[in-house]
Design an enzyme around this catalytic site. Structure first.
Site, PDB file in Angstrom:
ATOM      1  N   ASP A   1       0.810  -1.210   0.000  1.00  0.00           N
ATOM      2  CA  ASP A   1       0.000   0.000   0.000  1.00  0.00           C
ATOM      3  C   ASP A   1       0.847   1.265   0.000  1.00  0.00           C
ATOM      4  OD1 ASP A   1       0.953  -0.377   2.586  1.00  0.00           O
ATOM      5  OD2 ASP A   1      -1.002  -0.859   3.434  1.00  0.00           O
TER       6      ASP A   1
ATOM      7  N   ASN B   1      -7.233  -3.086  14.462  1.00  0.00           N
ATOM      8  CA  ASN B   1      -8.620  -3.379  14.078  1.00  0.00           C
ATOM      9  C   ASN B   1      -8.707  -4.582  13.140  1.00  0.00           C
ATOM     10  OD1 ASN B   1      -7.631  -2.406  11.670  1.00  0.00           O
ATOM     11  ND2 ASN B   1      -9.038  -0.680  11.496  1.00  0.00           N
TER      12      ASN B   1
ATOM     13  N   HIS C   1      -7.008  -5.028  10.295  1.00  0.00           N
ATOM     14  CA  HIS C   1      -6.793  -4.799   8.860  1.00  0.00           C
ATOM     15  C   HIS C   1      -5.517  -5.489   8.379  1.00  0.00           C
ATOM     16  CE1 HIS C   1      -4.437  -0.711   9.329  1.00  0.00           C
ATOM     17  NE2 HIS C   1      -3.643  -1.729   9.486  1.00  0.00           N
TER      18      HIS C   1
ATOM     19  N   GLU D   1      -9.557  -2.149   5.520  1.00  0.00           N
ATOM     20  CA  GLU D   1     -10.169  -1.898   6.813  1.00  0.00           C
ATOM     21  C   GLU D   1     -11.398  -2.796   7.012  1.00  0.00           C
ATOM     22  OE1 GLU D   1      -8.413  -0.239   8.696  1.00  0.00           O
ATOM     23  OE2 GLU D   1      -7.932   1.800   8.070  1.00  0.00           O
TER      24      GLU D   1
HETATM   25  P1  PGA Z   1       2.450  -1.707  12.612  1.00  0.00           P
HETATM   26  O1  PGA Z   1       1.216  -1.695  11.600  1.00  0.00           O
HETATM   27  O2  PGA Z   1       3.404  -2.711  12.062  1.00  0.00           O
HETATM   28  O3  PGA Z   1       3.016  -0.322  12.544  1.00  0.00           O
HETATM   29  O4  PGA Z   1       1.907  -2.073  13.942  1.00  0.00           O
HETATM   30  C1  PGA Z   1       0.711  -2.901  11.162  1.00  0.00           C
HETATM   31  C2  PGA Z   1      -0.455  -2.654  10.225  1.00  0.00           C
HETATM   32  O5  PGA Z   1      -1.158  -1.647  10.383  1.00  0.00           O
HETATM   33  O6  PGA Z   1      -0.661  -3.486   9.341  1.00  0.00           O
END
Ligand code: PGA
Length: 250
Positions: free
Chosen positions: A76, A145, A147, A152
């Site tokens: 992304d 959450n 995702h 999302e």
């Molecule tokens: P993080 O994010 O590695 O910064 O915890 C993970 C994600 O949002 O997929």
């Protein structure tokens, strides 16, 4: 019509002590993939979780691991951040991996969040994954959450690369990478759930207590769009590499 979702296979879950062991385990999986198939297509992620993996891959490269035939696709990118913005994922990847290994520039793919026609950019991105022969191994983090990528809760499982509106929870989680919360973009381009599920192998990493709820839901909960990572229960080759804290509710 009710659709019955069946689990394809038991998930592989590797529980390790801490972040360093998580990173080592996942980095070894990537190294083995590269050694077995030097022109592998790697699916890469950003965020705090894969930082240790990239550090190790840079070390392995110093010891001779060759990335010259590797192709990469990132999950992304934020919409509206230029490549030289320190919070862009293009910048992150350059800083943490690509400046340290010998991957060819032409083989590195990250969605262009500055593209004038975002829909076209999504189609182009999805097509370039296909043209590269698909992803051999995709690494993933997980949002608090649930995702994966920037897919999302509520994202349909059939989605390919698409424009997403980030949720409040993701904006809050990611505000730490920006000067202020108001600077966090509200949209991104993300590979879709379907794009991710097409990868031949998937490695999801998680560390820390803040991920424990998402992990237990992803592994043991129902397969539901409310918790996007739960779709991985339907994938034939997925490994969760989680530290004790993230596994504490399993
Ligand atoms: P993080 O994010 O590695 O910064 O915890 C993970 C994600 O949002 O997929």
């Amino acid at each position: 019509m009710q659709t019955e979702l069946r689990k394809v296979k038991k998930l592989n879950i590797v529980i390790v002590e801490n972040f360093d062991q998580m990173s080592e385990h996942a980095a070894n999986m990537l190294r083995n993939q590269i050694l077995t198939k030097p022109d592998s297509v790697l699916g890469l992620a950003t965020g705090s979780t894969p930082l240790g993996v990239y550090r190790l891959l840079a070390e392995y490269h110093e010891m001779g691991l060759d990335f010259s035939e590797i192709t990469t696709f990132n999950l992304d990118e934020y919409i509206g951040l230029a490549a030289d913005h320190p919070a862009s994922y293009r910048y992150y990847m350059e800083e943490n991996l690509f400046s340290k290994v010998n991957a060819a520039k032409k083989n590195i793919h990250i969605p262009n969040g500055m593209a004038p026609d975002l829909e076209k950019e999504c189609e182009r991105y999805e097509l370039s994954i296909q043209n590269a022969g698909g992803i051999d191994i995709q690494i993933l983090g997980i949002g608090t959450n649930g995702h994966i990528g920037f897919n999302e809760p509520g994202t349909e499982f059939g989605t390919t690369t698409h424009v997403v509106d980030l949720t409040e929870s993701t904006i809050n989680d990611n505000a730490r990478f920006f000067e202020s919360r108001d600077d966090v973009p509200t949209q991104a381009i993300s590979m879709g759930i379907k794009s991710i599920m097409k990868a031949r192998n998937i490695v999801l990493m998680a560390n820390g207590e803040s991920k424990a709820d998402a992990i237990v839901q992803a592994v043991k909960g129902p397969v539901t769009t409310d918790l996007p990572a739960s779709v991985l229960q339907l994938h034939p080759s997925v490994t969760f590499v989680v530290d004790k804290a993230a596994a504490s509710k399993l």
